[in-house]
Design an enzyme around this catalytic site. Structure first.
Site, PDB file in Angstrom:
ATOM      1  N   PHE A  93       4.655  -9.750 -19.283  1.00  0.00           N
ATOM      2  CA  PHE A  93       3.747  -9.098 -20.232  1.00  0.00           C
ATOM      3  C   PHE A  93       2.423  -9.839 -20.402  1.00  0.00           C
ATOM      4  CE2 PHE A  93       8.192  -8.505 -21.582  1.00  0.00           C
ATOM      5  CZ  PHE A  93       8.328  -7.166 -21.261  1.00  0.00           C
TER       6      PHE A  93
ATOM      7  N   GLY B 137      10.798  -6.943 -13.522  1.00  0.00           N
ATOM      8  CA  GLY B 137      11.648  -5.956 -14.147  1.00  0.00           C
ATOM      9  C   GLY B 137      11.071  -4.563 -14.131  1.00  0.00           C
TER      10      GLY B 137
ATOM     11  N   ARG C 226      -0.058  10.039  -9.365  1.00  0.00           N
ATOM     12  CA  ARG C 226       1.259  10.293  -8.774  1.00  0.00           C
ATOM     13  C   ARG C 226       2.282   9.313  -9.336  1.00  0.00           C
ATOM     14  NH1 ARG C 226       0.823   9.932  -2.866  1.00  0.00           N
ATOM     15  NH2 ARG C 226       1.480  12.065  -2.555  1.00  0.00           N
ATOM     16  N   ILE C 227       3.445   9.816  -9.657  1.00  0.00           N
ATOM     17  CA  ILE C 227       4.564   8.984 -10.089  1.00  0.00           C
ATOM     18  C   ILE C 227       5.411   8.675  -8.856  1.00  0.00           C
ATOM     19  CG2 ILE C 227       6.620   8.870 -11.523  1.00  0.00           C
ATOM     20  CD1 ILE C 227       3.953   8.686 -13.043  1.00  0.00           C
TER      21      ILE C 227
ATOM     22  N   GLN D  37       9.569   2.269 -17.547  1.00  0.00           N
ATOM     23  CA  GLN D  37       8.345   1.561 -17.907  1.00  0.00           C
ATOM     24  C   GLN D  37       7.642   2.209 -19.102  1.00  0.00           C
ATOM     25  OE1 GLN D  37       6.453  -1.397 -16.261  1.00  0.00           O
ATOM     26  NE2 GLN D  37       8.656  -1.587 -16.472  1.00  0.00           N
TER      27      GLN D  37
ATOM     28  N   GLY E 220      -1.624   2.578 -12.460  1.00  0.00           N
ATOM     29  CA  GLY E 220      -0.619   1.736 -13.080  1.00  0.00           C
ATOM     30  C   GLY E 220      -0.030   2.347 -14.339  1.00  0.00           C
TER      31      GLY E 220
ATOM     32  N   GLY F  14       2.451   0.245 -16.285  1.00  0.00           N
ATOM     33  CA  GLY F  14       3.176  -0.791 -17.010  1.00  0.00           C
ATOM     34  C   GLY F  14       2.699  -1.008 -18.427  1.00  0.00           C
ATOM     35  N   GLU F  15       1.426  -0.710 -18.718  1.00  0.00           N
ATOM     36  CA  GLU F  15       0.859  -1.072 -20.014  1.00  0.00           C
ATOM     37  C   GLU F  15       0.451   0.107 -20.870  1.00  0.00           C
ATOM     38  OE1 GLU F  15      -1.486  -4.972 -19.716  1.00  0.00           O
ATOM     39  OE2 GLU F  15      -1.441  -4.273 -17.654  1.00  0.00           O
TER      40      GLU F  15
END
Length: 766
Positions: free
Chosen positions: A271, A498, A657-658, A667, A730, A732-733
């Protein structure tokens, strides 16, 4: 270096990503109808190793002759050590070494993150090089012993006396300054005359919002196991930037970067915190002094003392609009805590730069330098707390205007980036918002706060916009080794914290190479591998993808150089070729095809190896690139206790795109859960009298647990961005962004109490 043994599971009925063309106009091999790998909810390939205990983390490597380390921490915020008596500690059972500023080897100051291309340090303080104390909790001694218990006991026997000096530890009273930069850009942005336009606007909101300090609490506390082999330093570290750590440690010890080898096969959460802090430097210095391998595993309290977190902020958001809700002025300014020894002003205006159009805009960040542990990156630095202020203010304005909050946002949707003027590479926020509103039942929201009751509970709905920028940092490279009979190896100095990197990149490589997933071996987590990749800024997927694309093209060219005149591929160039069914062929021509094995057989090669750097990320100079979303929240507030219970969350995202539906869902949900903590409970208690963190444990620093987390639903547009390497941005955030405001807005809709200071604890509602 870590590699994954592949296992797959079938998930029927999953839609494939849309077909589209790459930026150079070529058909995208990742969307070919015979490559049903991208977007599939493939289970994480490292899962079996983790659940069976076969995945080794940084503190699980055992080295011959290893000793264990414990740290002593200062108890003053500023001053010097007047006395440090180690007599009792050195005499304690099992003690091998006590290292203080009096016997530590000479060390250079570490390069701070964002000050050099590969700097990784949280601050540039000299590490144990003198008797100075710079923050309450600074390491002042290292004890090595034969067991961890012996080291932990011995460190308590140190006798320390200080000479205290005046320290600035109060954020509210500290003077502020304009930082030299914010994430490499200017600290302020001015378009037009925002203050004048605000004063002239018929409808106005002007409020102050506050967010507290936050500390990192990854499931794996920071740890390192290391040893010197001659002049070479070998580290097993929990790191999200192995190459950066190797470079930075080399600078500290005055050796060549090639003499530092960092492995980080598994990381139990990062993180933003798993970079370079003093504990790795101290462990390496102590190992050199003792001539023994060292394991240093920070306690949970130790993480709070040594590893930085999110800084507190005070933000002003002022919006002036006409009667129809058009923004005539948008002002977002304020201050954040920082130290003079790091380089990260909490960038809380980042989201405001791109979300809404306004005639006049004023953005500015100032910093208050405090004598404290250096602050650092923490999931969506800036956006997570900045969206709380911005999106709360928009909710306040919507009520004043009598306009639905979603409609007010729609009316201020910009055609181009409001501050840079660049076109958006892809922006489908409104589509995501509409779909999310329908799924969530937003139309059932009561306009009047406090109108809906269920027994003692008042029920409300709230929403907020989420956003996070697309980034692709330079330096990524990939190495591909294609064997005649073995696996296809992909080597990248990447990281798995992760989020499913190894799984997704295996899927992407398999699709691009036209081979089964089981045949791909993705190697990562080692500074000796190809490239310089950082797992941060939600950019690692794009960075690796760009590198694999470049290496894949080099592989095709290398294979074509091997084909003979009797090959069906003779005379073809890489532009004529596609990879399919374990070989190379001409699209639509089954006769012009040859397997990889056949090509290597003909040439008498057992394997072919290529390495290539990713192309420059020129897309960012031509487009404004961001992921977007809308967070919806249903909250209940007790009329008796003021307790808040979040009952439902839904995130509707537009992130290109996923690549893997299962890991993406995880996530998004993980980010939203972290957003719940930000909204309702996370707060570092900082004693302004002495600069000490007072709740350095999970007993007193609260994070969401199972009973705090409601049903969380996630959905996405799955519209590829045509200007990114794989059509993906992205994820993740972005999940944490907007959640704080969505919860606060739902709480207001439930009970009519507007909370402008996080966390939303019951005392603020009584």
């Amino acid at each position: 270096m870590s590699s994954i043994d592949l296992q797959t599971s079938a998930h029927p009925g999953v839609a494939l990503a849309r077909d589209y063309r790459t930026p150079d106009g070529q058909p995208d091999p990742l969307s070919a109808p015979d490559q049903p790998r991208i977007g599939m909810p493939l289970s994480r390939l490292d899962g079996p190793r983790k659940v069976t205990g076969n995945a080794r983390f940084a503190a699980e490597f055992a080295l011959e002759g290893m000793v264990y380390a414990a740290l002593a921490y200062s108890t003053i915020a500023r001053g010097r050590i007047a006395l440090l008596d180690t007599t009792a500690t050195e005499a304690a059972p099992g003690v091998v070494l006590v290292m203080t500023h009096e016997n530590v080897p000479p060390l250079q100051s570490p390069p701070v993150f964002l000050t050099t291309a590969k700097g990784a340090a949280g601050d540039d303080h000299p590490v144990l090089q003198n008797d100075r104390v710079h923050w309450n909790g600074q390491p002042i001694a290292v004890v090595l012993a034969e067991t961890q218990e012996q080291a932990d006991h011995a460190v308590t026997l140190l006798q320390v006396e200080y000479v205290q000096e005046p320290a600035m530890t109060d954020f509210d009273s500290a003077e502020t300054r304009e930082p030299s930069n914010v994430l490499g850009g200017p600290a302020s942005v001015t378009i037009g005359h925002a203050e004048r336009a605000f004063e002239d606007a018929p409808c106005r909101v002007d409020a102050i919002y506050r967010t507290p300090r936050h500390n990192h609490n990854a499931i794996e506390p920071h740890a390192v196991t290391l040893a010197w082999q001659g002049d070479e330093l070998i580290l097993h570290d929990g790191s999200q930037c192995v190459d950066h750590v190797a470079y930075s440690l080399a600078q500290v010890f005055g050796i060549d970067e090639s003499q530092v080898h960092v492995t980080s096969p598994f990381v139990g959460g990062g993180f933003g915190s798993k970079t370079l802090w003093q504990h790795q430097i101290l462990a390496a210095a102590a190992a050199r002094l003792a001539d023994r391998p060292v394991r240093m595993a920070l306690s949970r309290e130790g993480v709070y003392r040594v590893v930085g977190g999110r800084a507190c902020t005070e933000q002003r958001v002022a919006i002036g609009a006409d009667e129809k809700g058009h923004f005539q002025a948008l002002i977002h300014t304020g201050k954040a805590a920082m130290t003079a020894h790091n380089n990260l002003p909490e960038p809380f205006t980042q989201a405001t730069k791109c979300l809404y159009g306004a005639d006049h805009i004023q953005l500015a960040i100032r910093v208050a330098d405090l004598d404290m542990l250096a602050n650092t990156f923490m999931r969506a630095p800036g956006e997570s707390v900045g969206t709380f202020a911005l999106e709360s203010a928009i909710d306040e304005l919507a009520e004043q205007l009598g306009i639905d909050p979603l409609e007010l946002r729609r009316r201020n949707e910009p055609e181009r980036d409001p501050t840079s003027g660049l076109p958006f590479s892809s922006r489908h926020l409104l589509e995501a918002s509409r779909a999310g509103a329908e799924r969530f039942g937003w139309a059932r929201r009561s306009v009047r706060p406090g109108a809906r009751h269920e027994g003692e509970w008042q029920i409300g709905l709230g929403c907020a916009t989420a956003t996070y920028p697309y980034m692709r940092m330079p330096g990524a490279a990939a190495r591909i080794t294609l064997s005649r009979h073995g696996p296809v190896r992909i080597d990248v100095a990447a990281h798995e914290m992760g989020m499913g990197t190894a799984t997704v990149q295996t899927q992407v490589a398999a699709a691009r190479l036209g081979v089964p997933i089981e045949r791909v071996q993705f190697n990562y987590g080692d500074s000796s591998l190809a490239g310089v990749v950082l797992a941060g800024g939600s950019q690692q997927t794009a960075a690796i993808g760009g590198a694999v694309i470049a290496a894949h093209r080099a592989l095709v060219e290398a294979l074509l150089e091997l084909v003979g005149s009797d090959s069906p591929l003779a005379g073809l160039s890489s532009d004529d070729i596609e990879c399919r069914e374990g070989g190379l062929g001409v699209p639509g021509d089954a006769s012009r095809f040859e397997t990889y094995e056949r090509i290597l057989d003909r040439a008498g090669h057992s394997e072919v190896l290529v390495e290539a750097d990713a192309a420059e990320s020129e897309e960012l100079s031509h487009f404004s690139m961001h992921s977007f979303g809308t967070i919806f929240c249903e909250a209940a507030v007790s009329t008796i206790t003021g307790e808040v219970r979040v009952r439902r969350l839904l995130g509707a995202f537009d992130c290109g795109r996923i690549l893997n539906a299962k890991t993406a869902t995880s996530q998004f949900r993980g980010g939203m859960i972290m957003g719940l903590g930000l909204a309702l409970m996370e707060e570092t208690q900082f004693d302004t009298r002495n600069g000490r963190i007072m709740n350095p444990s999970l007993a007193e620093y609260h994070v969401p647990v199972q009973m705090d987390v409601p049903e969380i639903e996630v959905m996405w547009t799955d519209i590829p961005d045509p200007h990114t390497p794989m059509g993906a941005r992205g994820i993740g955030e972005i999940g944490i962004t907007g959640v704080g405001a969505a919860v606060a807005n739902a709480v207001y809709n439930a009970c009519g109490r507007r909370v402008r200071e996080l966390p939303i604890t019951l005392d603020k509602l009584l």
